[in-house]
Every structure is written in C-alpha cells, then in structure tokens.
Enzyme design. Sequence first.
Site, mmCIF file in Angstrom:
data_model
loop_
_atom_site.group_PDB
_atom_site.id
_atom_site.type_symbol
_atom_site.label_atom_id
_atom_site.label_comp_id
_atom_site.label_asym_id
_atom_site.label_seq_id
_atom_site.Cartn_x
_atom_site.Cartn_y
_atom_site.Cartn_z
ATOM 1 N N ASP A 70 15.633 -55.524 38.113
ATOM 2 C CA ASP A 70 16.560 -55.518 39.235
ATOM 3 C C ASP A 70 16.660 -56.782 39.857
ATOM 4 O O ASP A 70 15.656 -57.305 40.138
ATOM 5 C CB ASP A 70 16.644 -54.139 39.771
ATOM 6 C CG ASP A 70 17.826 -53.767 40.614
ATOM 7 O OD1 ASP A 70 18.784 -54.473 40.585
ATOM 8 O OD2 ASP A 70 18.056 -52.721 40.839
ATOM 9 N N ASP A 123 26.904 -50.957 39.464
ATOM 10 C CA ASP A 123 26.516 -49.902 40.108
ATOM 11 C C ASP A 123 27.770 -48.995 40.191
ATOM 12 O O ASP A 123 27.353 -47.653 40.553
ATOM 13 C CB ASP A 123 26.012 -50.232 41.480
ATOM 14 C CG ASP A 123 24.340 -50.410 41.521
ATOM 15 O OD1 ASP A 123 24.098 -50.237 40.637
ATOM 16 O OD2 ASP A 123 24.149 -51.118 42.463
HETATM 17 C C1 DGJ Z 1 20.603 -51.422 41.983
HETATM 18 C C2 DGJ Z 1 20.764 -50.912 40.662
HETATM 19 O O1 DGJ Z 1 22.017 -51.567 40.202
HETATM 20 C C3 DGJ Z 1 20.668 -49.624 40.714
HETATM 21 O O2 DGJ Z 1 20.868 -49.177 39.480
HETATM 22 C C4 DGJ Z 1 19.408 -49.151 41.071
HETATM 23 O O3 DGJ Z 1 18.436 -49.582 40.241
HETATM 24 C C5 DGJ Z 1 19.113 -49.491 42.266
HETATM 25 N N1 DGJ Z 1 19.246 -51.024 42.588
HETATM 26 C C6 DGJ Z 1 17.448 -49.239 42.927
HETATM 27 O O4 DGJ Z 1 17.290 -49.905 44.179
#
Ligand code: DGJ
Length: 725
Positions: free
Chosen positions: A463, A531
């Site tokens: 991430d 997301d």
């Molecule tokens: C952002 C990501 O896009 C989510 O899927 C998740 O992993 C969160 N970060 C976790 O902090």
Amino acid sequence: MIKITERYIKIDSVGNSLILAKSIDETTSANNEFLQLLYYGKKLNDHDDYGIFGEGRADHYNGTSNDEYPIVPTVFTSSGDNSGREQYARISYDGIFTNHFVFAGAERVDGFDSPLPTARNKGETVKLSFVDKVSGATVNQYYTVFSDSDVIAVHSEVVNTADKEIFVLGLASLQLDFSADRAEVVTFDGRWGAERCRHETEVVAGKLSIESRNGVSSPMHNPFFMAKVGSKTMGFNLIYSGNHRETVEVTAYKRVRIVTGMNDYALSYRLDKGEKLVSPEAIFVCKDTEAEITAQMHGFALNHIVSPVFAYKERPVLINNWEGTYFTFTGEKILDIAKKAAACGIEMMVLDDGWFGKRDDDKTGLGDWFDNEKKTGGLKKLADGVKALGMKFGLWVEPEMISKNSDLYRAHPEYAQAIPGVEPTERRWQLCLDMANPKVCDYIAETLIRLFKEVGVDYVKWDNNRSMCDVYSSTLSNQSEYFYRYYVGQYSVLRRITEACPEVLFESCASGGSRYDLGMMYFMAQNWASDNTYAFDRLSIQEGTLAGYPQSSMGAHVNAHGYSLETRFNVAAIGAFGYEFDITKSTDEELEVIKNQVAFYKQHRKLLQYGNYLRIGESVTKSDIGGWMVISDDKSEAIAVLIEKERTHMLYHPRFTFTGLDENALYKVTARKQANVEKTLEFTAYGDALCSDGLYLGNFYHTEKDKKQYPNTFSSRMFYFKKLN
Ligand code: DGJ
C-alpha cells in the site's frame, strides 16, 4: 523489423510502421540535419522512396514568422527550434537554456541500460542520436519493437558529452507529430474513490495536458490515454509510477503534437561529465478502433510487463479483512474469517492493516514491520493456521511510509521525507520515507524480505497512502532530482524483494488505485482498483481501468453493502476476484450464495481472468445499459455481464447486444443462476444474431427478491456462452 538505409529509418512492429527520414532543416542557414517524421500508422511495405509523404519539403517556409514555425513533423525537438511548441528535451548549460540539437546517426543496438523497469522480451532496438551544438550533450532515443505486438516502445537518455556539468530541465519519452486540425482524446481521470473514469476531450486549439506532480502516477490522471487523429486511433502509456505528463497540442497550422513522459515539474537534474539520465519507457500503438487499442494494451502488459511467473497464472479467490474489521481484530478473529471463507471455497486469507508494531488506528506504527504478537497471537502461527485450512496467506504492508509515532521514526527521523527545520505536512498522520536514500532502501528491502520469508507469505498487498510534499533527501545536494531518484530507489527495492521472493504474488495499492501504472505492474501483477467497492461506482472505475490494463491485474472485491450480493458478484467477477467483509456475520443463505459464486468463478476463472475483454456498447459513463464480455481465443466460449443502471423501464424491456462472438457459430446461452432471481434463461442462437443490435431478452432479472433490502439496486445478469457447432 527495423531497417536503416541511407535516407530512412523504418521501425516496424507487427502491425505498425514508423518511418523517419534524414533531412536538412532548410528553414535556417545552419543547415542542421534532423529527422523528419514521414509516417506513423498501419504497417507499410518496404519501399525505396517515401517522398509521397512530403519528404524533405513538407511545409518549409522562410517568410515572416513570429509563430510556430518550423512545422515539419518530427520525433525530437528542443528549445532551439524557435517554434514555441511543446518540446522533447530541454538542457541548460552554463546558464544557457537554448539547445541546437542535430541528428547524429542511427544504429541497431542489442539493448540499453536503465535504472527503471522497461518492457520485457524485447525484439529489436534502434538508437537514434542527437547532439547539442550549444552544450555538446547527446540525447539518444531508443525505439524497440516486439515479435508479437503492434506496440512500439521508446525512451531516451541524456548523456553529458559536454565539457562540464549540464542540467536536464525536461526529458520526454515520446513525441509524435501529425497533420490534422483536431484530436479527440480519451483520458482516464478522477480522484480517490473514483479513479480512471473516462473523459473525452476534443482539442482544436491549444493543449490538453494531463499530469501528476505529487510523486505518484495518481488517481487524478492515469498515464494511459487514447487519441484519435484523422483516421488513426492511438493508445499511449508510460512504464513509470512517478510524476508524468502527457500533452496533446493542436496549432493553427493544423498540426497535432503528442508528447509523453516524466513530468519536468521541479526537475533540474545535474549531470556531471560522463553521467547520464534515462527517461521512462513510453509505449504507443495505432489501430482502427478503441477496442483494438485495449486488446493491444492487455496483450502487451501480459507479455512484456507482468512477471512471466504470474502473467498467465490463475489468481486465487481471496478474502480481505479490511472492510470487515478495519483495525479491530485478533488472530483468532482472522482465523474465524478464514474458516468460514475456506468452507465457501475461498482460497486465500489476506490480513490487512494493523498487525504490526503498535497500530490500532492510522496514527501510529508505520515503519515498524514486526509482529504485534499480542494482537495476532503470533503472525507465523496465524499464517500456519490459515494454511492448515488449505488456504494461502497474504499480508498487507505500507513500506514507503513512516509514522512519527513509530520506533523507526524515533531511531531515524532522517529517514522521513522532510525539509530540515520545517515541520512537514502529514497526511493520514504519516510521512513518506526518503527512497532516494540508499540506507532507507536497504532497511526496507532487508526487513521485508526477512518478514515475508519468516511468515511464509503467498501474497503481499503493498500500500501507499499518501502522495509527496516536503520533498527533500539528506543524501542529495540537488533536490530537483528527488522525484526521479525516489523511483530509482523504490524500483531497486521492488527488484530486490521480488527477486528474493519470486513466487509471492504482489498487489499494488495506493489509497485504492492511486498508482495503477505499468511501472508498478512490472513488479506487481495485481493492482487494487479502488477503495470504492460500491458496485455501481465500480462500473465506471473498472471500465476505465480495463480500457488500458488487463482484467487479471485488477483487484475487484465483493463488499458488504449497497447492492444485492449477486449484482456485487457480477460486477467484481471481471477482476482478480475476492470478498471484503466479515464473513462470520453472513447468514447461512448468504454463505450458500457465496459458495455458488466462488464455484462458478473458479470453474470459469481462466476465461474471466484471461479471456479477450470487450466492452459492450457505449461507455457506462454515457449509457444506462451496458456491460462487458470475455471471449476465449477460439471463441468457443464466452461470458457476458449485462447491466441496467437505472430501472426506469416500467413498460418495456430494454434491448441489448453482445459482441465479439464467432458470427457463424451456434451458441448455447445460459444465464447464471442468481439466488435473488427466480427466472432461468437458456436459449440457442447464432453469433451474428447475438452480436446484432436490439436483442429482446425479456425481463431477465425478473423481480429480484432482495429488492426491498436494496431499493437502490441496479440490475445485472451474467451469461455463459458455449459454442455448439
Ligand atoms: C488503503 C487501501 O486502499 C485499503 O484497501 C486498506 O488496505 C487501507 N489502506 C489500510 O490502511
């Protein structure tokens, strides 16, 4: 094939030709040699003479000129051309920022060096050299063709062949010029939660520039775009994850110039004698239709970008705990989720954010990549427990970041990207790490390789939850090199880790899909698209993503809410598929639905992940009805999803069409059984009829049983096609 003759350089991919002619610039008495761009488009046979394209005489004019002259099409420009148009290279020498580059020769080469990822499985490469009469510096442009693709790749390097230091103020990767009065450009833009949504812009005067300036390829503008110029439809992308800039410029002399590459924003890259700077590789292709561009981009990504270990490997159905638990979980809870998921046939448990250091919210712990045993009950034990269920185990990390409240920051505040004496701007309570610092790179590579091996991870979600500002590295004397050097460092870390763990499947993520590009895809076969997991919003995000990137690269999960479970599946099943909710809370009825979905997905996984993707009809950004298809190479089977965004059709049923089937074949078409729809549907029809406009399929959703629960639902149905003759 690449041919170099006395007059021409002809660069042929499988289906395209780029023809350049060695020419003299007669618009000025310096008589400089330059390369005239004669032709780019569908492949042409080899001829002795290409004068028909205006060789040597195109629009030369020596009259009064205070405007964009010269307008002869070319692939390389600098500030000395006096045109005022977008330029390819800008170099400053002794404070002088005008360059006079002249063409200095073409030669076939076996390869080239680059600190950045470049396309794999290269065919032939030609190097074109240009020397600056002002500074003495050299720019080499490299064009590469591939044995199985219409795509051509191009990038360049500035070599300091001057007598003292120079500064590179701008270095693009690709320039193409055309004679046309407009360009219809399709870009994929957005923001967090709405990445890569399609936009169409007609440029008739001035420039359309899309770019990123904050250190990541960004959700705002993806480097992939298409442009229709005259009869040509072209696709462009960049193998790079940092700041990029793509420009389509139309001028009053009916010229279209397309320039792509890394952004020259905040760039002043110092090169001492003998040093060089290499630009990212750009790729480009020309076809008749957008659908063909998409097919070329998918094929190129799989055959020349994604690691061969994963390029055509079937991807596991996963469950991720993020939306189910966020930071509040224990090892036991994760194991409970895994047990329920395994019983439904789900193949991998992914443990997301919060398992390490001290991290129960997003304010602390980044950088401390060691097990929070109190919470996980022992990461290795948890991984083993998951594997004992017959599942794979995946882990989330965010390696390029640091929390101020972390052991790493307390020990090494200088690892953070921050200007000395200035409180840096935090985003999501975190700072970027200084990846231009080799010590930081070593720390990340060594710590993570150890972690991944100790735990025995099968998958990593990598991430990156903030973009850059406070750009500063304690290791650099010239901060205007930072954005580029960040990626030289970051890619070197990715190279080390993926080489040490070649069997681990990586999924890139950046607050959702904020770094969805070919640079990351070189190391990470998958990319979390967004997301935003709401099925309706996903329609435009996924359609935009799939215009340029293959479906096996696109992480797509069924979430817990918004629309019916069946519609959520129909939308997510086009990607690298999974679930993202607390499955321990699912009812028995829901678990049964999930079990059937997973079985269907696994049965057709190859087709779903690697079939030839086609959008049905108009873009979902324009039309109420739409969908997509995946079709096997021999067209013997296919899957389609039809969607109706707004069920306003009270008194009539909308008409549909399929696409891409074998026109002469008879197909059996079966609607996937959906738990929320009683109506079954099965019929036979010929490919030509199925692909004709205006199919009457009746009310194929019938009345969804869960309509009351999801009153805002849009409707969808998935169809399976099997060739009968
Ligand atoms: C952002 C990501 O896009 C989510 O899927 C998740 O992993 C969160 N970060 C976790 O902090």
